[in-house]
Design a protein around this motif. Structure first.
Motif, mmCIF file in Angstrom:
data_model
loop_
_atom_site.group_PDB
_atom_site.id
_atom_site.type_symbol
_atom_site.label_atom_id
_atom_site.label_comp_id
_atom_site.label_asym_id
_atom_site.label_seq_id
_atom_site.Cartn_x
_atom_site.Cartn_y
_atom_site.Cartn_z
ATOM 1 N N ASP A 41 0.826 -1.209 0.000
ATOM 2 C CA ASP A 41 0.000 0.000 0.000
ATOM 3 C C ASP A 41 0.859 1.258 0.000
ATOM 4 O OD1 ASP A 41 -2.343 -1.481 -0.001
ATOM 5 O OD2 ASP A 41 -2.646 -1.315 2.173
ATOM 6 N N ILE A 42 1.918 1.264 0.798
ATOM 7 C CA ILE A 42 2.782 2.444 0.893
ATOM 8 C C ILE A 42 3.540 2.686 -0.405
ATOM 9 C CG2 ILE A 42 4.886 3.329 2.030
ATOM 10 C CD1 ILE A 42 3.814 1.970 4.605
ATOM 11 N N THR A 43 4.015 1.633 -1.031
ATOM 12 C CA THR A 43 4.846 1.767 -2.232
ATOM 13 C C THR A 43 4.051 1.679 -3.532
ATOM 14 O OG1 THR A 43 5.307 -0.605 -2.289
ATOM 15 C CG2 THR A 43 6.857 0.806 -1.061
ATOM 16 N N HIS A 44 2.769 1.343 -3.433
ATOM 17 C CA HIS A 44 1.912 1.142 -4.620
ATOM 18 C C HIS A 44 2.429 -0.002 -5.489
ATOM 19 C CE1 HIS A 44 -0.490 4.705 -3.752
ATOM 20 N NE2 HIS A 44 0.658 5.264 -3.379
ATOM 21 N N ASP A 45 3.082 -0.976 -4.865
ATOM 22 C CA ASP A 45 3.568 -2.163 -5.559
ATOM 23 C C ASP A 45 2.693 -3.341 -5.140
ATOM 24 O OD1 ASP A 45 4.840 -4.369 -6.629
ATOM 25 O OD2 ASP A 45 6.805 -3.929 -5.755
ATOM 26 N N HIS A 46 1.583 -3.505 -5.849
ATOM 27 C CA HIS A 46 0.631 -4.562 -5.525
ATOM 28 C C HIS A 46 0.771 -5.765 -6.465
ATOM 29 C CE1 HIS A 46 -1.249 -1.107 -3.464
ATOM 30 N NE2 HIS A 46 -1.563 -2.035 -2.586
ATOM 31 N N GLN A 47 2.003 -6.032 -6.890
ATOM 32 C CA GLN A 47 2.279 -7.191 -7.732
ATOM 33 C C GLN A 47 1.688 -8.434 -7.057
ATOM 34 O OE1 GLN A 47 3.200 -9.335 -10.536
ATOM 35 N NE2 GLN A 47 4.540 -7.586 -10.825
ATOM 36 N N TRP A 48 0.983 -9.248 -7.818
ATOM 37 C CA TRP A 48 0.273 -10.400 -7.255
ATOM 38 C C TRP A 48 1.190 -11.349 -6.496
ATOM 39 C CZ3 TRP A 48 1.669 -15.265 -8.786
ATOM 40 C CH2 TRP A 48 2.379 -15.378 -9.983
ATOM 41 N N ILE A 49 2.450 -11.423 -6.885
ATOM 42 C CA ILE A 49 3.376 -12.348 -6.221
ATOM 43 C C ILE A 49 3.587 -11.972 -4.759
ATOM 44 C CG2 ILE A 49 5.547 -11.163 -6.799
ATOM 45 C CD1 ILE A 49 4.912 -14.965 -6.978
ATOM 46 N N HIS A 50 3.249 -10.717 -4.409
ATOM 47 C CA HIS A 50 3.398 -10.244 -3.031
ATOM 48 C C HIS A 50 2.087 -10.271 -2.245
ATOM 49 C CE1 HIS A 50 7.378 -8.968 -4.160
ATOM 50 N NE2 HIS A 50 6.918 -8.068 -5.009
ATOM 51 N N VAL A 51 0.959 -9.966 -2.913
ATOM 52 C CA VAL A 51 -0.272 -9.710 -2.153
ATOM 53 C C VAL A 51 -1.443 -10.647 -2.437
ATOM 54 C CG1 VAL A 51 0.302 -7.277 -1.814
ATOM 55 C CG2 VAL A 51 -1.047 -7.947 -3.814
ATOM 56 N N ASP A 52 -1.411 -11.376 -3.515
ATOM 57 C CA ASP A 52 -2.536 -12.252 -3.854
ATOM 58 C C ASP A 52 -2.201 -13.679 -3.404
ATOM 59 O OD1 ASP A 52 -4.526 -13.854 -5.025
ATOM 60 O OD2 ASP A 52 -4.685 -12.536 -6.780
ATOM 61 N N VAL A 53 -2.595 -13.997 -2.181
ATOM 62 C CA VAL A 53 -2.226 -15.274 -1.564
ATOM 63 C C VAL A 53 -2.712 -16.452 -2.396
ATOM 64 C CG1 VAL A 53 -2.522 -16.713 0.501
ATOM 65 C CG2 VAL A 53 -2.133 -14.247 0.747
ATOM 66 N N GLU A 54 -3.920 -16.410 -2.872
ATOM 67 C CA GLU A 54 -4.476 -17.534 -3.645
ATOM 68 C C GLU A 54 -3.776 -17.697 -4.984
ATOM 69 O OE1 GLU A 54 -6.481 -19.950 -2.559
ATOM 70 O OE2 GLU A 54 -6.221 -18.894 -0.654
ATOM 71 N N ARG A 55 -3.615 -16.621 -5.732
ATOM 72 C CA ARG A 55 -2.954 -16.710 -7.040
ATOM 73 C C ARG A 55 -1.495 -17.141 -6.881
ATOM 74 N NH1 ARG A 55 -2.259 -11.904 -11.564
ATOM 75 N NH2 ARG A 55 -1.202 -13.202 -13.099
ATOM 76 N N ALA A 56 -0.826 -16.628 -5.841
ATOM 77 C CA ALA A 56 0.594 -16.921 -5.643
ATOM 78 C C ALA A 56 0.837 -18.398 -5.327
ATOM 79 C CB ALA A 56 1.167 -16.041 -4.534
ATOM 80 N N LYS A 57 -0.172 -19.097 -4.805
ATOM 81 C CA LYS A 57 -0.006 -20.533 -4.538
ATOM 82 C C LYS A 57 0.362 -21.293 -5.811
ATOM 83 C CE LYS A 57 -3.076 -20.858 -0.546
ATOM 84 N NZ LYS A 57 -4.389 -21.341 -0.062
ATOM 85 N N ALA A 58 -0.123 -20.834 -6.957
ATOM 86 C CA ALA A 58 0.167 -21.478 -8.237
ATOM 87 C C ALA A 58 1.371 -20.845 -8.929
ATOM 88 C CB ALA A 58 -1.058 -21.393 -9.156
ATOM 89 N N GLY A 59 1.989 -19.869 -8.287
ATOM 90 C CA GLY A 59 3.126 -19.173 -8.870
ATOM 91 C C GLY A 59 4.441 -19.919 -8.662
ATOM 92 N N PRO A 60 5.518 -19.318 -9.075
ATOM 93 C CA PRO A 60 6.820 -20.002 -9.052
ATOM 94 C C PRO A 60 7.374 -20.287 -7.657
ATOM 95 C CG PRO A 60 7.100 -17.705 -9.660
ATOM 96 C CD PRO A 60 5.621 -17.964 -9.631
ATOM 97 N N PHE A 61 6.851 -19.636 -6.615
ATOM 98 C CA PHE A 61 7.381 -19.831 -5.270
ATOM 99 C C PHE A 61 6.410 -20.553 -4.347
ATOM 100 C CE2 PHE A 61 9.191 -15.918 -7.061
ATOM 101 C CZ PHE A 61 10.496 -16.349 -7.225
ATOM 102 N N GLY A 62 5.250 -20.955 -4.876
ATOM 103 C CA GLY A 62 4.273 -21.701 -4.090
ATOM 104 C C GLY A 62 3.540 -20.858 -3.060
ATOM 105 N N GLY A 63 3.658 -19.569 -3.162
ATOM 106 C CA GLY A 63 2.996 -18.639 -2.242
ATOM 107 C C GLY A 63 3.565 -17.250 -2.434
ATOM 108 N N THR A 64 3.069 -16.312 -1.657
ATOM 109 C CA THR A 64 3.553 -14.940 -1.777
ATOM 110 C C THR A 64 4.995 -14.833 -1.279
ATOM 111 O OG1 THR A 64 2.644 -14.371 0.385
ATOM 112 C CG2 THR A 64 1.259 -13.896 -1.541
ATOM 113 N N ILE A 65 5.659 -13.787 -1.755
ATOM 114 C CA ILE A 65 7.011 -13.477 -1.287
ATOM 115 C C ILE A 65 7.060 -12.018 -0.841
ATOM 116 C CG2 ILE A 65 8.171 -15.236 -2.664
ATOM 117 C CD1 ILE A 65 8.987 -12.984 -4.641
#
Length: 160
Positions: A41-65
């Motif tokens: 919120d502070i940096t306006h960096d809402h990249q899904w890999i950081h904030v979308d817990v459900e989508r990130a589960k299917a991402g390259p790290f298996g969850g948010t980072i």
């Protein structure tokens, strides 16, 4: 997990004699998903890999980072666990010389900082009180296996 260790000096000038030495190991620290969301919120960096817990589960790290810059922002806090300078009028973060994000940090994972003093030199404040500028190499490690997450060379000044 490493045992936390702290270096305490009374005056900034004592750092001049510690160059090349490991200063210590921070207390363990865990970054929460809530902190990641607040940083987004502070940096306006809402990249899904950081904030979308459900989508990130299917991402390259298996969850948010955790954002790399949030990890970097923790370096002065980790260093404060490691180094105490007792008598000075003002301390400032002066900059960074080198930063690498070696391995992603997942929210909820404990980290620790390990700091080595790389350099220290007297500074002249142009007629005012002087002080010491120092550089520490801070390695942010995963507490469970000491693998490197982030490495940063941080410069800081203590004015007397």
């Amino acid at each position: 997990m490493r045992t936390p260790q702290r270096t305490v000096v009374r005056e900034p000038y004592e750092l001049l004699d510690l160059v090349g030495r490991q200063l210590g190991v921070s207390e363990p620290r865990t970054v929460t998903q809530e902190e990641v969301n607040q940083f987004a919120d502070i940096t306006h960096d809402h990249q899904w890999i950081h904030v979308d817990v459900e989508r990130a589960k299917a991402g390259p790290f298996g969850g948010t980072i955790v954002h790399g810059f949030l990890t970097l922002a923790l370096v002065p806090r980790l260093l404060a666990d490691i180094l105490t300078v007792e008598n000075f009028s003002m301390g400032i973060n002066y900059g960074l010389d080198r930063v690498r994000f070696v391995k992603p940090l997942r929210p909820g994972t404990e980290i620790q900082g390990v700091a080595t003093l790389v350099s220290a030199k007297r500074i002249d404040a142009g007629g005012g009180p002087g002080g010491v500028q120092a550089k520490a190499n801070v390695v942010v490690e995963f507490a469970d296996d000491a693998a490197t997450c982030c490495v940063a060379e941080i410069l800081f000044r203590y004015h007397t």
